[in-house]
Design a protein around this motif. Sequence first.
Motif, PDB file in Angstrom:
ATOM      1  N   ALA A 140      62.870 -22.130  -9.637  1.00 12.70           N
ATOM      2  CA  ALA A 140      63.335 -22.482  -8.295  1.00 12.70           C
ATOM      3  C   ALA A 140      63.172 -23.976  -8.074  1.00 12.70           C
ATOM      4  O   ALA A 140      62.329 -24.628  -8.701  1.00 12.70           O
ATOM      5  CB  ALA A 140      62.551 -21.717  -7.244  1.00 12.70           C
ATOM      6  N   ARG A 141      63.967 -24.506  -7.192  1.00 11.28           N
ATOM      7  CA  ARG A 141      63.837 -25.890  -6.738  1.00 11.28           C
ATOM      8  C   ARG A 141      64.035 -25.884  -5.233  1.00 11.28           C
ATOM      9  O   ARG A 141      65.006 -25.326  -4.726  1.00 11.28           O
ATOM     10  CB  ARG A 141      64.902 -26.785  -7.371  1.00 11.28           C
ATOM     11  CG  ARG A 141      64.831 -28.217  -6.857  1.00 11.28           C
ATOM     12  CD  ARG A 141      65.951 -29.088  -7.339  1.00 11.28           C
ATOM     13  NE  ARG A 141      65.880 -29.181  -8.791  1.00 11.28           N
ATOM     14  CZ  ARG A 141      66.834 -29.693  -9.532  1.00 11.28           C
ATOM     15  NH1 ARG A 141      67.936 -30.136  -8.989  1.00 11.28           N
ATOM     16  NH2 ARG A 141      66.711 -29.740 -10.847  1.00 11.28           N
ATOM     17  N   GLU A 142      63.091 -26.473  -4.531  1.00 12.97           N
ATOM     18  CA  GLU A 142      63.218 -26.604  -3.083  1.00 12.97           C
ATOM     19  C   GLU A 142      64.308 -27.625  -2.769  1.00 12.97           C
ATOM     20  O   GLU A 142      64.352 -28.698  -3.377  1.00 12.97           O
ATOM     21  CB  GLU A 142      61.889 -27.055  -2.456  1.00 12.97           C
ATOM     22  CG  GLU A 142      60.751 -26.073  -2.648  1.00 12.97           C
ATOM     23  CD  GLU A 142      60.979 -24.746  -1.939  1.00 12.97           C
ATOM     24  OE1 GLU A 142      61.580 -24.719  -0.841  1.00 12.97           O
ATOM     25  OE2 GLU A 142      60.555 -23.714  -2.501  1.00 12.97           O
ATOM     26  N   LEU A 143      65.167 -27.294  -1.860  1.00 13.28           N
ATOM     27  CA  LEU A 143      66.245 -28.189  -1.435  1.00 13.28           C
ATOM     28  C   LEU A 143      65.898 -28.697  -0.037  1.00 13.28           C
ATOM     29  O   LEU A 143      66.130 -28.016   0.948  1.00 13.28           O
ATOM     30  CB  LEU A 143      67.590 -27.462  -1.435  1.00 13.28           C
ATOM     31  CG  LEU A 143      67.995 -26.846  -2.775  1.00 13.28           C
ATOM     32  CD1 LEU A 143      69.285 -26.060  -2.621  1.00 13.28           C
ATOM     33  CD2 LEU A 143      68.145 -27.929  -3.836  1.00 13.28           C
ATOM     34  N   THR A 144      65.321 -29.846   0.029  1.00 16.11           N
ATOM     35  CA  THR A 144      64.900 -30.386   1.336  1.00 16.11           C
ATOM     36  C   THR A 144      65.792 -31.511   1.783  1.00 16.11           C
ATOM     37  O   THR A 144      66.482 -32.123   1.016  1.00 16.11           O
ATOM     38  CB  THR A 144      63.450 -30.892   1.273  1.00 16.11           C
ATOM     39  OG1 THR A 144      63.363 -31.845   0.222  1.00 16.11           O
ATOM     40  CG2 THR A 144      62.497 -29.753   1.011  1.00 16.11           C
TER      41      THR A 144
END
Length: 144
Positions: A140-144
């Motif tokens: 997963a990669r956080e998309l901020t």
Amino acid sequence: MELTFVDVKPGDPALTAEVGPLIRALRPALTADGFAAFAAEAHDQGVVFTAALDARERYLGVATHRVLTTSRGRTLLVDDMVTALDARGAGVGTRLLAELETRARAAGCERLELDAGVANHGAHRFYHAHRMAITALHFARELT
């Protein structure tokens, strides 16, 4: 322990009063308002909230799940599964997992899948004890 399994839908007061606190115990960053928004949108996407109630109608556990068709076959995907702290060790999780497997088979699923956080060693022990295997790593990669 006698358990009853019920699907709790948006509009049912138990969704926010009973199911919400259980899910929020698993997901502490989720606010009450955030849970309400999640529940409405997730239900529209096919997510089912299945709760385990005891004979006194106390909500002892809940699982959120959906049926998906994937390249690996028809799958019942469990997004969240949690047992109330004071009910852990009493067989609620085992019975809830068995109920999900029954539903998966009835829906023609070939697999039951779920994720467990990498630091949630208690969940890992529980799933291994129920003959579940680690078959993939979830990235997963956080998309901020």
